[in-house]
Design a protein around this motif. Structure first.
Motif, mmCIF file in Angstrom:
data_model
loop_
_atom_site.group_PDB
_atom_site.id
_atom_site.type_symbol
_atom_site.label_atom_id
_atom_site.label_comp_id
_atom_site.label_asym_id
_atom_site.label_seq_id
_atom_site.Cartn_x
_atom_site.Cartn_y
_atom_site.Cartn_z
ATOM 1 N N ALA A 289 100.533 24.304 37.065
ATOM 2 C CA ALA A 289 99.982 25.659 36.956
ATOM 3 C C ALA A 289 99.355 25.865 35.585
ATOM 4 N N ARG A 290 98.450 26.816 35.552
ATOM 5 C CA ARG A 290 97.899 27.333 34.301
ATOM 6 C C ARG A 290 98.169 28.826 34.269
ATOM 7 N N LEU A 291 98.808 29.276 33.205
ATOM 8 C CA LEU A 291 99.241 30.665 33.085
ATOM 9 C C LEU A 291 98.617 31.282 31.853
ATOM 10 N N ALA A 292 98.078 32.465 32.002
ATOM 11 C CA ALA A 292 97.528 33.199 30.868
ATOM 12 C C ALA A 292 98.037 34.625 30.926
ATOM 13 N N GLY A 293 98.369 35.178 29.775
ATOM 14 C CA GLY A 293 98.893 36.535 29.773
ATOM 15 C C GLY A 293 98.653 37.248 28.458
ATOM 16 N N ARG A 294 98.721 38.569 28.539
ATOM 17 C CA ARG A 294 98.596 39.418 27.356
ATOM 18 C C ARG A 294 99.625 40.538 27.471
ATOM 19 N N LEU A 295 100.405 40.726 26.408
ATOM 20 C CA LEU A 295 101.426 41.766 26.371
ATOM 21 C C LEU A 295 101.102 42.734 25.249
ATOM 22 N N SER A 296 100.959 44.014 25.606
ATOM 23 C CA SER A 296 100.660 45.058 24.623
ATOM 24 C C SER A 296 101.931 45.832 24.307
ATOM 25 N N VAL A 297 102.113 46.165 23.032
ATOM 26 C CA VAL A 297 103.341 46.806 22.562
ATOM 27 C C VAL A 297 102.971 48.044 21.758
ATOM 28 N N THR A 298 103.722 49.121 21.954
ATOM 29 C CA THR A 298 103.494 50.346 21.196
ATOM 30 C C THR A 298 104.125 50.237 19.812
ATOM 31 N N ALA A 299 103.830 51.226 18.975
ATOM 32 C CA ALA A 299 104.417 51.257 17.632
ATOM 33 C C ALA A 299 105.931 51.401 17.686
ATOM 34 N N GLN A 300 106.441 51.939 18.794
ATOM 35 C CA GLN A 300 107.886 52.095 18.972
ATOM 36 C C GLN A 300 108.536 50.850 19.572
ATOM 37 N N GLY A 301 107.733 49.821 19.804
ATOM 38 C CA GLY A 301 108.278 48.591 20.354
ATOM 39 C C GLY A 301 108.494 48.645 21.845
ATOM 40 N N ARG A 302 107.697 49.440 22.552
ATOM 41 C CA ARG A 302 107.791 49.507 24.014
ATOM 42 C C ARG A 302 106.658 48.701 24.629
ATOM 43 N N PHE A 303 106.950 48.076 25.772
ATOM 44 C CA PHE A 303 105.930 47.284 26.446
ATOM 45 C C PHE A 303 104.964 48.225 27.163
ATOM 46 N N ALA A 304 103.731 48.263 26.660
ATOM 47 C CA ALA A 304 102.740 49.168 27.224
ATOM 48 C C ALA A 304 102.029 48.556 28.426
ATOM 49 N N ALA A 305 101.714 47.274 28.355
ATOM 50 C CA ALA A 305 100.957 46.671 29.449
ATOM 51 C C ALA A 305 101.161 45.165 29.451
ATOM 52 N N LEU A 306 101.211 44.611 30.646
ATOM 53 C CA LEU A 306 101.249 43.166 30.835
ATOM 54 C C LEU A 306 100.114 42.784 31.770
ATOM 55 N N GLN A 307 99.282 41.873 31.309
ATOM 56 C CA GLN A 307 98.233 41.291 32.138
ATOM 57 C C GLN A 307 98.531 39.808 32.305
ATOM 58 N N ALA A 308 98.428 39.316 33.514
ATOM 59 C CA ALA A 308 98.715 37.907 33.768
ATOM 60 C C ALA A 308 97.713 37.352 34.763
ATOM 61 N N VAL A 309 97.220 36.163 34.477
ATOM 62 C CA VAL A 309 96.339 35.426 35.379
ATOM 63 C C VAL A 309 97.020 34.093 35.667
ATOM 64 N N LEU A 310 97.295 33.836 36.943
ATOM 65 C CA LEU A 310 98.057 32.666 37.363
ATOM 66 C C LEU A 310 97.170 31.770 38.221
ATOM 67 N N HIS A 311 97.127 30.498 37.881
ATOM 68 C CA HIS A 311 96.305 29.549 38.646
ATOM 69 C C HIS A 311 97.173 28.341 38.979
ATOM 70 N N PHE A 312 97.443 28.135 40.253
ATOM 71 C CA PHE A 312 98.276 27.028 40.709
ATOM 72 C C PHE A 312 97.432 26.021 41.477
ATOM 73 N N THR A 313 97.855 24.777 41.426
ATOM 74 C CA THR A 313 97.228 23.758 42.248
ATOM 75 C C THR A 313 98.115 23.464 43.450
ATOM 76 N N LEU A 314 97.483 23.170 44.580
ATOM 77 C CA LEU A 314 98.200 22.857 45.808
ATOM 78 C C LEU A 314 98.096 21.382 46.174
ATOM 79 N N GLY A 315 97.184 20.655 45.533
ATOM 80 C CA GLY A 315 96.939 19.290 45.942
ATOM 81 C C GLY A 315 96.078 19.245 47.186
ATOM 82 N N ALA A 316 96.180 18.137 47.934
ATOM 83 C CA ALA A 316 95.251 17.892 49.037
ATOM 84 C C ALA A 316 95.655 18.547 50.341
#
Length: 722
Positions: A289-316
């Motif tokens: 797999a290839r995984l890409a993500g971005r996590l945004s955090v507020t000044a108070q240390g709270r998780f504001a947003a998670l973006q994730a793009v996931l790419h898996f291979t299945l083979g033949a």
């Protein structure tokens, strides 16, 4: 023989320790034919011709079969394809793969010709005479196919999402290489052909007993019977001892259909055993797999947003559980945390490579790796201790049951307790102070954490419990074993429920003629679901006895369970040699909740085994294809697996339990946890070790070369943290 004073931990152990176990390769059948496959040397090509004459005339050869003559006259007009995959996600297309390639080859190692002879040596010699002419076609590498076979999306916004102002962000792009299950027992089977009664010797009266190391005997029975166009009753699957499986033996391979078809075609028993080389090239792989993500955090240390793009291979081609890793990764995010906004996009596509199936964890490790890498990077970017950042965002025990942003339901748990218990046992504050001192002395040392959640089996399993007139009990289940000790666990469950001694319980599994049907031993489901089916039948027997019924008695039925969720927290400390880059895992501390634990010693064994396998993925294992679709790491000379001296000397595991409400035992899964939490913790320890130099994009496996390149300035990074 074993010393009579020896008390085995598991009832399975005496036979295995004295060499009396029976694997598929140990079964003896008179007159058996030996099978050898001739395989494609190319990843993609058009079959122009196959020359089998010389092989057919070779000494001892009984038949040389191709796709054109694998089926008999009774199958005129019929084509056999591999069973369809489980449509857990929408499928745009499913490749139609025959047991032997016809017209085109689509991966290196694909079976093309089947040679059957009276000895293995004769079959191997004849196979070398087969000539295959293939017109090369351009192969599609992993991740480079244009049209995905399946896609998944999850989107979520909290009602107060607009109030979460982003103060810092972390991003990561992670490569998860293919790995091999590397079972001690490679694939293999014996298809034993015999006749009904004293009738004539023809295909219409024949039946097959197939000795096969499989995790799902009932599904194997159904798939083989369908390939033969038979009623399932004519196919018996016997799964004896199995030398490891880890998901790779949950689905049939093309060879597993070709051998029964050949046995029927010839009216003979046929044996096949894969070579270790074949396992690397043509066996089912894990991860990828290839995984890409971005996590945004507020000044108070709270998780504001998670973006994730996931790419898996299945083979033949697509094994039964092909889409499970993508589905699990996508639905697990964001793990045990609250997040105001979630955007997950995933896809999986075909390639001219060996198929990918479930492998211990199956998408759960990928979710933990991406999320926990982002959390630790976000902590460094925000200047917040990574434990404190987690504390501010963890779900609480009072939130349970909790519906996640992807619509899953966490049944029970206390994630904060897992974090605090792991930190307490690790001595987190003292360890951080010691890390600062060691760094001041010039050492390169890192501490990494990972929390994880693990969806365990959902659905049904069945059981039959026979309480005999002499007071002894036989338990039969459709969920077999591949080394987990299910015979011991199932006996304890029945004994405790019935109030009997464990020695009075006989457990039967792995034989479709003797056992009720079942889904099988996969997805961390056996104790929770198969165990609950046993409890259910035992309780029925107790109720009937209380009403005056006398022995013998029998009770059978299915138990259907909702999904239980295990979880835990792993902390790892890693040192890196400044001159060579060689990493050393100094300590792993782990707090785990697997619900009610029936057999603590066996549960700990599963945790340690999973830890070793997870360590292997993180530090050593990687399957590599070149641009032509050839496996570069095709043997144990090129593929590294963990040894005893790779394990850390300090391993501290503390299990606590909060029962699941979804099964009669309150159990959750335990067998896959080490492959989920340990790799993510090791990645974070590795990146933390280099953090004073910068944010380095380390990838699995965490080799000495990567560390050396980073420390010598030969790997790009962001600015130093501090």
């Amino acid at each position: 023989m074993l010393n009579c004073a020896f008390q085995p931990l598991r009832r399975e152990d005496p036979a295995l320790l004295t060499g009396r176990g029976q694997y598929a390769g140990d079964v003896v059948v008179e007159g058996v034919l030996h099978a050898v496959f001739v395989r494609s040397p190319l990843a993609h090509g058009r079959l122009r011709f196959i020359a089998t004459e010389a092989a057919a005339e070779s000494e001892g050869v009984v038949a040389v079969l191709t796709a054109a003559n694998l089926l008999g006259p009774e199958d005129a007009g019929r084509t056999v394809h591999m069973p369809p995959p489980n449509p857990l996600l929408p499928l745009a297309s499913v490749p139609l793969i025959e047991p032997l390639a016809r017209g085109e080859v689509v991966y290196v190692g694909q079976p093309v010709v089947l040679v059957l002879a009276r000895s293995l040596a004769q079959a191997q010699q004849a196979a070398s005479y087969v000539q295959i002419d293939i017109e090369p076609l351009v192969p599609v590498p992993d991740f480079e196919g244009t049209s995905p076979v399946t896609e998944v999306e999850h989107h979520f916004e909290a009602e107060d999402v607009g109030t979460h102002v982003v103060a810092s962000e972390a991003s990561a792009a992670l490569e998860v290489p293919r790995v091999l299950a590397l079972t001690m027992e490679p694939r293999g089977m014996l298809a034993h052909w015999h006749w009904h009664g004293q009738g004539g010797a023809d295909a219409a009266t024949g039946r097959l007993t197939v000795h096969l190391g499989t995790q799902s005997p009932s599904r194997a029975q159904a798939d083989i019977a369908a390939a033969l166009d038979w009623d399932e009753a004519r196919v018996r699957i016997i799964t004896g001892n199995v030398g490891g499986a880890f998901g790779a033996k949950s689905s049939l391979c093309p060879e597993d259909l070709a051998i029964p078809l050949a046995a029927r075609r010839l009216g003979a028993s046929v044996r096949w055993t894969s070579t270790r080389s074949d396992e690397f090239t043509s066996g089912m792989h894990g991860r990828g797999a290839r995984l890409a993500g971005r996590l945004s955090v507020t000044a108070q240390g709270r998780f504001a947003a998670l973006q994730a793009v996931l790419h898996f291979t299945l083979g033949a081609w697509l094994p039964f559980s092909a889409v499970v890793p993508l589905r699990n990764t996508a639905r697990i995010l964001p793990g045990p945390y609250r997040v105001a906004r979630l955007d997950v996009q995933g896809r999986a596509g075909l390639a001219h490579t060996a198929p990918v199936t479930i492998y211990r964890g199956a998408g759960r490790p990928e979710a933990a790796l991406l999320m926990e890498t982002l959390v630790e990077q976000a902590a460094r970017a925000a200047g917040i201790d990574p434990v404190e950042l987690r504390r501010r965002n963890l779900l609480e025990a009072a939130d349970m049951p909790y519906t996640t942003p992807t619509g899953e339901v966490f049944d029970s748990g206390d994630y904060r307790r897992a974090l605090e218990l792991a930190c307490e046992r690790f001595g987190y504050e003292e360890q951080r102070e010691r890390q600062r001192q060691r760094r001041a002395d010039g050492e390169v040392v890192g501490i990494g954490l990972a929390l994880y959640v693990e969806p365990c089996g959902v659905g049904w399993e069945s059981a039959r419990v026979d309480w005999h007139a002499d007071g002894r009990v036989t338990v039969a289940t459709g969920s077999p074993a591949q080394g987990q000790g299910h015979g011991t666990t199932y006996a304890r469950i029945a004994a405790q429920t019935l109030g009997l001694d464990e020695q009075d319980i006989t457990v039967v599994y792995g034989d479709t003629a003797l056992c009720p049907p079942g889904v099988g031993a996969l997805a961390s489901r056996s104790t929770a679901i198969a165990g609950s089916a046993i409890v259910q039948s035992c309780r029925d027997l107790l109720a009937r006895r209380a009403m005056g019924e006398t022995l013998p008695l029998s009770s059978s039925g299915r138990f259907t369970a909702g999904e239980a969720w295990s979880y835990g927290c792993v902390i790892a400390r890693m040192a890196v040699d400044r001159d060579t880059g060689r990493p050393t895992i100094e300590q792993i501390t782990w707090a785990d909740d697997a619900g009610h634990i029936v057999h603590p010693e066996l549960a700990k064994g599963q945790l340690i085994g999973g830890l070793a396998q997870g360590l292997g993925q993180a530090m050593l294992e990687r399957l590599v294809y070149d641009g032509a679709g050839q496996v570069v790491t095709g043997s144990l000379m090129d593929y590294a697996a963990p040894r005893a001296d790779d394990m850390p000397s300090a391993i501290d595991i503390e299990s606590f339990f909060i029962p699941s409400p979804h099964n009669l035992l309150g159990a959750k899964g335990v067998g896959e946890a080490g492959c989920i939490g340990v790799p993510a913790a090791l990645m974070n320890a590795a990146r933390d070790a280099l953090a004073p130099l910068g944010e380095y994009p380390l990838q699995f496996p965490l080799t000495a070369e990567q560390f050396w390149r980073a420390m010598s300035g030969r790997m790009p990074c962001t600015e130093p943290i501090s």
